[in-house]
Structure formats: structure tokens, C-alpha cells
Motif scaffolding. Structure first.
Motif, short mmCIF file in Angstrom:
data_model
loop_
_atom_site.label_atom_id
_atom_site.label_comp_id
_atom_site.label_asym_id
_atom_site.label_seq_id
_atom_site.Cartn_x
_atom_site.Cartn_y
_atom_site.Cartn_z
N MET A 105 0.87 -1.19 0.00
CA MET A 105 0.00 0.00 0.00
C MET A 105 0.90 1.23 0.00
O MET A 105 1.28 1.72 1.05
N ASP A 106 1.24 1.73 -1.16
CA ASP A 106 2.21 2.83 -1.21
C ASP A 106 1.57 4.09 -1.81
O ASP A 106 0.69 4.00 -2.65
N GLY A 107 2.06 5.24 -1.36
CA GLY A 107 1.63 6.50 -1.95
C GLY A 107 0.74 7.36 -1.06
O GLY A 107 0.22 8.39 -1.51
N GLU B 211 11.97 -1.10 7.82
CA GLU B 211 12.69 0.11 7.42
C GLU B 211 11.89 1.38 7.76
O GLU B 211 12.46 2.47 7.85
N ASN B 212 10.58 1.24 7.95
CA ASN B 212 9.75 2.43 8.21
C ASN B 212 10.03 3.08 9.58
O ASN B 212 9.61 4.21 9.83
N TRP B 213 10.77 2.38 10.47
CA TRP B 213 11.18 3.01 11.74
C TRP B 213 12.06 4.22 11.48
O TRP B 213 12.21 5.08 12.34
N ILE C 37 0.23 -6.75 -5.73
CA ILE C 37 -0.12 -5.43 -6.27
C ILE C 37 0.71 -4.37 -5.55
O ILE C 37 0.82 -4.41 -4.32
N ARG C 38 1.30 -3.44 -6.30
CA ARG C 38 1.93 -2.28 -5.66
C ARG C 38 1.32 -1.02 -6.26
O ARG C 38 1.28 -0.86 -7.48
N THR C 39 0.89 -0.12 -5.40
CA THR C 39 0.35 1.16 -5.88
C THR C 39 1.45 2.20 -5.95
O THR C 39 2.55 2.01 -5.43
N MET D 81 8.48 0.37 -8.85
CA MET D 81 8.71 -1.00 -9.34
C MET D 81 9.69 -1.73 -8.44
O MET D 81 10.78 -2.10 -8.87
N ARG D 82 9.35 -1.86 -7.16
CA ARG D 82 10.25 -2.63 -6.28
C ARG D 82 9.43 -3.34 -5.22
O ARG D 82 8.27 -2.99 -4.98
N VAL D 83 10.07 -4.32 -4.57
CA VAL D 83 9.33 -5.10 -3.58
C VAL D 83 9.57 -4.62 -2.15
O VAL D 83 8.86 -5.02 -1.23
N SER D 84 10.54 -3.73 -1.95
CA SER D 84 10.78 -3.12 -0.64
C SER D 84 10.75 -4.13 0.52
O SER D 84 10.05 -3.90 1.53
N ASN D 85 11.47 -5.23 0.36
CA ASN D 85 11.66 -6.19 1.46
C ASN D 85 10.37 -6.91 1.87
O ASN D 85 10.21 -7.32 3.02
C1 IPE Z 1 6.76 -0.09 1.49
O1 IPE Z 1 6.59 1.25 1.20
C2 IPE Z 1 6.32 -0.37 2.90
C3 IPE Z 1 4.88 -0.33 3.12
C4 IPE Z 1 3.96 -0.12 2.22
C5 IPE Z 1 4.46 -0.55 4.48
P1 IPE Z 1 7.79 2.32 1.41
O2 IPE Z 1 7.26 3.62 0.96
O3 IPE Z 1 8.28 2.22 2.79
O4 IPE Z 1 8.90 1.72 0.43
P2 IPE Z 1 10.06 2.48 -0.35
O5 IPE Z 1 10.76 3.35 0.64
O6 IPE Z 1 9.42 3.27 -1.44
O7 IPE Z 1 10.89 1.37 -0.89
#
Ligand code: IPE
Ligand code: IPE
Ligand code: MG
Length: 248
Positions: free
Chosen positions: A27-29, A75-77, A195-197, A201-205
Motif C-alpha cells: 500500500m504505497d503513496g 525500514e519504516n522506523w 499489487i503495488r500502488t 517498481m520494487r518489492v521493498s523487502n
Molecule cells: C513499502 O513502502 C512499505 C509499506 C507499504 C508498508 P515504502 O514507501 O516504505 O517503500 P520504499 O521506501 O518506497 O521502498
């Protein structure tokens, strides 16, 4: 086991036999959505919760067995403290608020990630929701919180190595299914569709082991704007794919 649902409003162009069993979403953006409106980033997160709620309902109506949502990565910390605090409080508040509805809707909630590092009050709310909903059979809803794919793999290695060291396990017994049973996602089938919003274009772990053969779908739409029509499009696209799994 999730029971076979009575489908509601499945778009007629979708083939019910070829729906993904498990959808995972990055869930990005949220931040960009808020920025575009001159709002603070947290408003995007708040709106993102509404999006997730409607997506969960839609997946249930359309007969998807499992939905996994990436809510917070290891990584969000590294984000500003106020944003992290806001997110932790938001998760706790939403869990408390939505529990009754999850019970009536038959949602079985589960969490993956290193939960021990979360605020204790959030951990209790998580435990309460998991315990209360464990027998529900409508849809499995998996929330990845303080989740990191590399850490998940490492801790599985450590557990397995310990068992070998203690003489409880032979090296030859280590196979894919044994390894998978040491991941947070033990017992959950691998995602068929990821699905990535927001166009990244990455899987971000996210679910590094589990997405080995998932179909990837990236949309430029920002998470707060991802609606039923967007899911419909993702599923249309998915159903046009030819999943070969290495064969011809
Ligand atoms: C991936 O999104 C993490 C979540 C959706 C919880 P990020 O915004 O943290 O990933 P990056 O920094 O674009 O890789
Ligand atoms: C995803 O949206 C939500 C979380 C990672 C918690 P972002 O907060 O990453 O939004 P952008 O990518 O900055 O727009
Ligand atoms: Mg982002």
C-alpha cells in the motif's frame, strides 16, 4: 480453512475459476496523496485505512481467500518520530474500532512481522483481535507490521540451525516446506498476485520468499485512490497472464 463464499457482484468479465487465492498489496503513496492536496502526510495514512477496509470487503465479496497488506516495514522506523507514532496509534485505534465488524463479516485477522518491537498497547490489541477472530471463515486478512522479508528469512535460518545443533533435525530434512514452516507466514498459501500502488517498481523487502512465483501488478494510482474499479483492472490483467512456473 476459509469456507467457499457466496460471491457478490463479481464483474461478469472475470472468470471465477481463475481468481487468485491470495492477493498481497504494497500500500504505497499515502504521503504523496496528501502532499498533492496540501495536507500533512498523516491524512494520507488515515485515508489509506478506508481504502484497505473497502478492498478487504471487495476481496471477500469476490471470493478471494486471503489478503495480505503491507502496513509497516522494518525500514519504516527510519521515518520521523511523529509519523511513526501516528501510525502506531492509528493501527491500535483501527483494530479496536473494527473488531466488531470483523466478527460480523467473518474476517480472520493474522499478523506477520516482529511484533515484539511494537508498543505494548498495540501488541495487546493485536492479540485480542487475533484470538477473537481465529475461528472466522469469511476471509483471511494478514497484516504485515514491522515486517521485513530478510529478517524473516534470517530468523527462520536461526531456528533451523538451532534445531540442527541440538540434534533434533538432520540437515537432509531441510526442504522448502520445512523452511516455509519457520516463516511468519507458516500455513498461509503463497500470494498469486502482488499489487503495488503509486508506480514504484520494487518489492521493498516484502515477502521475499513467498512471492517467488507471484504475478506482479504495478499501478500508478496512489493507495488512497485504489478502489473496486482498480482491483477489477488488476484482476483482468492477472487473468490475461499465462502462469508457466518455469514450464513451457
Ligand atoms: C513499502 O513502502 C512499505 C509499506 C507499504 C508498508 P515504502 O514507501 O516504505 O517503500 P520504499 O521506501 O518506497 O521502498
Ligand atoms: C505507504 O505510503 C504507507 C506506509 C509505508 C506506512 P507512504 O507513506 O510510503 O507514501 P509515499 O510513498 O511517501 O507517498
Ligand atoms: Mg512510500
Amino acid at each position: 480453512m476459509i469456507s467457499k463464499p457466496i460471491l457478490q457482484d463479481l464483474p461478469i468479465d472475470l472468470d471465477v475459476q481463475r481468481l487468485p487465492r491470495h492477493i498481497a498489496v504494497i500500500m504505497d503513496g499515502n504521503g504523496r496523496w496528501a502532499n498533492q492536496r496540501g495536507l500533512p502526510r498523516i491524512m494520507g495514512h488515515r485515508r489509506g485505512v478506508d481504502t484497505l477496509k473497502s478492498l478487504l470487503r471487495c476481496c471477500k465479496d469476490w471470493g478471494i481467500e486471503s489478503l495480505t497488506a503491507y502496513a509497516f516495514s522494518t525500514e519504516n522506523w527510519g521515518r520521523p518520530l511523529e509519523e511513526v507514532d501516528f501510525l502506531m496509534t492509528l493501527f491500535e485505534r483501527v483494530l479496536r474500532r473494527e473488531l466488531d465488524e470483523m466478527m460480523t463479516e467473518g474476517v480472520q485477522i493474522r499478523f506477520v512481522g516482529d511484533l515484539k518491537a511494537l508498543p505494548p498497547s498495540l501488541q495487546s490489541e493485536i492479540q485480542r483481535a487475533v484470538d477473537a477472530t481465529q475461528a472466522n471463515k469469511g476471509i483471511q486478512f494478514v497484516v504485515a507490521t514491522n515486517y521485513g522479508g530478510r529478517w524473516e528469512i534470517l530468523q527462520a535460518c536461526r531456528q533451523i540451525a538451532t534445531q540442527v545443533q541440538q540434534g533434533k533435525l538432520a540437515v537432509e530434512e531441510i526442504d522448502e516446506s520445512l523452511f516455509a514452516s519457520h516463516l511468519y507466514t507458516a500455513g498461509i498459501c503463497d500470494p498469486d498476485l502482488l499489487i503495488r500502488t503509486s508506480g514504484e517498481m520494487r518489492v521493498s523487502n516484502f515477502l521475499l520468499w513467498q512471492v517467488a512465483y507471484a504475478e506482479l501488478y504495478v499501478t500508478d494510482t496512489l493507495w488512497p485512490d485504489f478502489d473496486r474499479a482498480e482491483l477489477h483492472q488488476a484482476l483482468q490483467n492477472y487473468q490475461q497472464r499465462h502462469r508457466r512456473f518455469g514450464r513451457i
